[in-house]
Design a protein around this motif. Sequence first.
Motif, PDB file in Angstrom:
ATOM      1  N   ILE A 105       5.267   0.797 -15.371  1.00  0.00           N
ATOM      2  CA  ILE A 105       6.841   0.682 -15.120  1.00  0.00           C
ATOM      3  C   ILE A 105       6.578   0.486 -13.755  1.00  0.00           C
ATOM      4  CG2 ILE A 105       8.368   1.939 -15.782  1.00  0.00           C
ATOM      5  CD1 ILE A 105       7.277   2.627 -18.469  1.00  0.00           C
ATOM      6  N   GLY A 106       6.346   1.428 -13.329  1.00  0.00           N
ATOM      7  CA  GLY A 106       6.411   1.180 -11.635  1.00  0.00           C
ATOM      8  C   GLY A 106       6.422   0.020 -11.215  1.00  0.00           C
ATOM      9  N   ILE A 107       5.429  -0.728 -11.114  1.00  0.00           N
ATOM     10  CA  ILE A 107       4.752  -1.441 -10.628  1.00  0.00           C
ATOM     11  C   ILE A 107       5.390  -2.822 -11.471  1.00  0.00           C
ATOM     12  CG2 ILE A 107       2.559  -2.838 -10.282  1.00  0.00           C
ATOM     13  CD1 ILE A 107       0.815  -0.450  -9.803  1.00  0.00           C
ATOM     14  N   GLY A 108       5.883  -2.410 -12.295  1.00  0.00           N
ATOM     15  CA  GLY A 108       6.702  -4.027 -12.842  1.00  0.00           C
ATOM     16  C   GLY A 108       7.977  -3.537 -12.476  1.00  0.00           C
ATOM     17  N   ILE A 120       0.887  -0.744   0.345  1.00  0.00           N
ATOM     18  CA  ILE A 120      -0.025  -0.180   0.207  1.00  0.00           C
ATOM     19  C   ILE A 120       1.063   1.335  -0.238  1.00  0.00           C
ATOM     20  CG2 ILE A 120      -1.977   1.478   1.752  1.00  0.00           C
ATOM     21  CD1 ILE A 120      -2.721  -1.305   2.163  1.00  0.00           C
ATOM     22  N   ASP A 121       2.549   0.914   0.712  1.00  0.00           N
ATOM     23  CA  ASP A 121       3.048   2.518   1.075  1.00  0.00           C
ATOM     24  C   ASP A 121       3.645   2.710  -0.363  1.00  0.00           C
ATOM     25  OD1 ASP A 121       2.273   2.066   3.413  1.00  0.00           O
ATOM     26  OD2 ASP A 121       4.122   1.434   3.940  1.00  0.00           O
ATOM     27  N   ASN A 122       3.817   1.479  -1.279  1.00  0.00           N
ATOM     28  CA  ASN A 122       4.284   1.668  -2.418  1.00  0.00           C
ATOM     29  C   ASN A 122       3.513   2.227  -3.758  1.00  0.00           C
ATOM     30  OD1 ASN A 122       6.703  -0.270  -3.902  1.00  0.00           O
ATOM     31  ND2 ASN A 122       6.794   1.687  -4.468  1.00  0.00           N
ATOM     32  N   LEU A 123       2.633   1.567  -3.173  1.00  0.00           N
ATOM     33  CA  LEU A 123       1.469   2.344  -4.222  1.00  0.00           C
ATOM     34  C   LEU A 123       0.766   3.573  -4.465  1.00  0.00           C
ATOM     35  CD1 LEU A 123      -0.209   1.336  -6.062  1.00  0.00           C
ATOM     36  CD2 LEU A 123      -1.966   0.170  -4.862  1.00  0.00           C
ATOM     37  N   ILE A 165      19.767   1.882   4.154  1.00  0.00           N
ATOM     38  CA  ILE A 165      18.892   1.675   2.290  1.00  0.00           C
ATOM     39  C   ILE A 165      17.611   1.892   3.728  1.00  0.00           C
ATOM     40  CG2 ILE A 165      17.835   1.038   1.068  1.00  0.00           C
ATOM     41  CD1 ILE A 165      19.897  -1.327   0.974  1.00  0.00           C
ATOM     42  N   LEU A 166      17.473   1.895   4.880  1.00  0.00           N
ATOM     43  CA  LEU A 166      15.648   2.386   5.456  1.00  0.00           C
ATOM     44  C   LEU A 166      16.118   4.260   5.745  1.00  0.00           C
ATOM     45  CD1 LEU A 166      15.038  -0.475   7.418  1.00  0.00           C
ATOM     46  CD2 LEU A 166      13.785   0.306   5.268  1.00  0.00           C
ATOM     47  N   ILE A 167      16.698   4.108   5.836  1.00  0.00           N
ATOM     48  CA  ILE A 167      17.309   6.123   6.826  1.00  0.00           C
ATOM     49  C   ILE A 167      17.588   6.646   5.301  1.00  0.00           C
ATOM     50  CG2 ILE A 167      18.621   7.554   7.931  1.00  0.00           C
ATOM     51  CD1 ILE A 167      20.093   4.841   9.232  1.00  0.00           C
ATOM     52  N   ALA A 168      18.086   5.939   4.575  1.00  0.00           N
ATOM     53  CA  ALA A 168      18.216   6.957   3.338  1.00  0.00           C
ATOM     54  C   ALA A 168      16.458   6.706   2.187  1.00  0.00           C
ATOM     55  CB  ALA A 168      19.331   6.260   1.987  1.00  0.00           C
ATOM     56  N   GLY A 169      16.349   5.827   2.558  1.00  0.00           N
ATOM     57  CA  GLY A 169      14.802   5.367   1.577  1.00  0.00           C
ATOM     58  C   GLY A 169      13.701   6.540   2.701  1.00  0.00           C
ATOM     59  N   GLY A 170      13.794   6.826   3.748  1.00  0.00           N
ATOM     60  CA  GLY A 170      13.116   7.711   5.226  1.00  0.00           C
ATOM     61  C   GLY A 170      13.471   9.151   4.660  1.00  0.00           C
ATOM     62  N   LEU A 171      14.519   8.839   4.548  1.00  0.00           N
ATOM     63  CA  LEU A 171      14.847  11.181   4.038  1.00  0.00           C
ATOM     64  C   LEU A 171      14.336  10.889   2.704  1.00  0.00           C
ATOM     65  CD1 LEU A 171      18.423  11.063   5.494  1.00  0.00           C
ATOM     66  CD2 LEU A 171      16.247  11.731   6.856  1.00  0.00           C
ATOM     67  N   PHE A 172      14.459  10.043   1.699  1.00  0.00           N
ATOM     68  CA  PHE A 172      13.923  10.335   0.607  1.00  0.00           C
ATOM     69  C   PHE A 172      12.362  10.946   0.762  1.00  0.00           C
ATOM     70  CE2 PHE A 172      12.027   9.219  -3.887  1.00  0.00           C
ATOM     71  CZ  PHE A 172      12.679  10.144  -4.110  1.00  0.00           C
ATOM     72  N   LEU A 173      11.610   9.930   1.504  1.00  0.00           N
ATOM     73  CA  LEU A 173       9.777  10.555   1.354  1.00  0.00           C
ATOM     74  C   LEU A 173       9.710  11.519   1.873  1.00  0.00           C
ATOM     75  CD1 LEU A 173       8.226   8.294   0.721  1.00  0.00           C
ATOM     76  CD2 LEU A 173       7.965   7.025   2.137  1.00  0.00           C
ATOM     77  N   VAL A 181      13.318   4.778  -6.685  1.00  0.00           N
ATOM     78  CA  VAL A 181      14.547   4.450  -5.732  1.00  0.00           C
ATOM     79  C   VAL A 181      13.711   4.299  -4.336  1.00  0.00           C
ATOM     80  CG1 VAL A 181      15.165   6.540  -4.106  1.00  0.00           C
ATOM     81  CG2 VAL A 181      15.210   6.625  -6.132  1.00  0.00           C
ATOM     82  N   LEU A 182      12.261   4.484  -4.215  1.00  0.00           N
ATOM     83  CA  LEU A 182      11.624   3.991  -3.458  1.00  0.00           C
ATOM     84  C   LEU A 182      11.129   2.793  -3.382  1.00  0.00           C
ATOM     85  CD1 LEU A 182      10.486   4.893  -0.676  1.00  0.00           C
ATOM     86  CD2 LEU A 182      11.511   6.589  -2.206  1.00  0.00           C
ATOM     87  N   ASP A 183      10.794   1.996  -4.810  1.00  0.00           N
ATOM     88  CA  ASP A 183      10.558   0.626  -5.286  1.00  0.00           C
ATOM     89  C   ASP A 183      12.441  -0.462  -4.279  1.00  0.00           C
ATOM     90  OD1 ASP A 183       7.953   1.004  -6.792  1.00  0.00           O
ATOM     91  OD2 ASP A 183       9.197   0.504  -8.689  1.00  0.00           O
ATOM     92  N   LEU A 184      12.815   0.434  -4.696  1.00  0.00           N
ATOM     93  CA  LEU A 184      14.129  -0.389  -3.793  1.00  0.00           C
ATOM     94  C   LEU A 184      13.706  -0.236  -2.410  1.00  0.00           C
ATOM     95  CD1 LEU A 184      16.904  -1.480  -3.894  1.00  0.00           C
ATOM     96  CD2 LEU A 184      17.945   1.008  -4.231  1.00  0.00           C
ATOM     97  N   VAL A 185      13.204   0.762  -2.025  1.00  0.00           N
ATOM     98  CA  VAL A 185      13.980   0.898  -0.273  1.00  0.00           C
ATOM     99  C   VAL A 185      12.639  -0.559   0.577  1.00  0.00           C
ATOM    100  CG1 VAL A 185      12.508   2.513   1.245  1.00  0.00           C
ATOM    101  CG2 VAL A 185      14.602   2.786  -0.131  1.00  0.00           C
ATOM    102  N   PHE A 186      11.212  -0.166  -0.355  1.00  0.00           N
ATOM    103  CA  PHE A 186      10.202  -0.896   0.074  1.00  0.00           C
ATOM    104  C   PHE A 186      10.228  -2.444  -0.662  1.00  0.00           C
ATOM    105  CE2 PHE A 186       7.233   3.474  -0.341  1.00  0.00           C
ATOM    106  CZ  PHE A 186       7.037   3.681   0.749  1.00  0.00           C
ATOM    107  N   SER A 187      11.512  -2.753  -1.412  1.00  0.00           N
ATOM    108  CA  SER A 187      11.341  -4.096  -2.232  1.00  0.00           C
ATOM    109  C   SER A 187      11.949  -4.954  -0.813  1.00  0.00           C
ATOM    110  CB  SER A 187      12.177  -3.882  -3.818  1.00  0.00           C
ATOM    111  OG  SER A 187      10.855  -3.887  -4.072  1.00  0.00           O
TER     112      SER A 187
END
Length: 255
Positions: free
Chosen positions: A53-56, A29-32, A94-102, A141-147
Motif C-alpha cells: 500500500i505504501g509503495i502503491g 532508497i530514502d522512501n524505502l 513542504i521539505l522543511i515540514a517533511g524534514g522535521l517530521f522525519l 506523509v513521507l510519500d508526499l515529501v519524497f514524491s
Amino acid sequence: MENIMALAADPTAWVALATLVALEVVLGIDNLIFISILTNKLPEHQRARARRIGIGLALIMRLGLLGTIALIVRATAPIELFGQTLFLSWRDVILIAGGLFLVWKATKEIHHSVDPDPHPDFLSGREAGLGFSAAIAQILVLDLVFSIDSIITAVGMTPHVPIMVVAVIVAVAVMLLAAEPLSRFIQKNPTLVMLALAFLLMIGMTLIAEGFGAHIPKGYIYAAMAFSVLVEMLNMLARRAHQRRTAVKAAPGKA
C-alpha cells in the motif's frame, strides 16, 4: 503518439531516461528505508500489505504530481502573502515540514530502541504500539515529501513527460521488488535498524537545510551512507566469524 514515437527514436531521450531512472531509484532508497522500518513494527501478517500500500501510494502520488507539472513548477516560486514576497516557496515549506517530521520520527524510534523500560501509553496503561492505519498515514506523509522532491528533480532533468512517467514507474517497480528483501534483512540484523534510523535523521536534516536554501549535493549524502553500510557489513562478517569460532570451541571433543 507521434511525439512518443519520435522520443523512442531519439538516442538522447534514451540517455535521459536511463539517467533519470537511476536517479529516481537512488532517491527512492530514502522512501524505502522509511517504509521498511515502519512496517517492521506492525504484526507480521500486516507487513507485506502495508508495504504494498505504501509503495502503491508513492506511485499514485508521483503520477498524480506529474499531471500537475505546471503547479509543481510554480511551487518553486517564492510565496506571496499579504502583498509581501517571502523567501520560502511552497516546495521549501513542504521539505522543511517533511524534514522535521522525519527527524521527529527517527528520534522517537531511536529512543524506543534504546529505552530498556518502554513507558506504557498514558491513557490505556498499555505499551504504546503502531496501528495499521497510523503506519499508512505516516507513510503517506513521507510519500508526499519524497514524491515532490522526486518530481521536481525529474522536471529539472528532462522536459518530456513520457520519459518522466516511465522513469517513475520503473523506479517504483524496483522499490516494490526490493521492499520485501530489504525489510527481511533489516529485521534479521537489528544493528542495521539503528544505522537506517541514523540515515533517516541525516536525510531529515538535509531536507530542512534544502528547504532553507542550503543545497547539499546528494552525492555526499549517498557516499556517506554507502561507506557506513560497508563498515556495518564488515562488522557483521566479523561477528559471524567470531560466532563460528566460539561454536567450534564449544563443540564436544574440542579443546
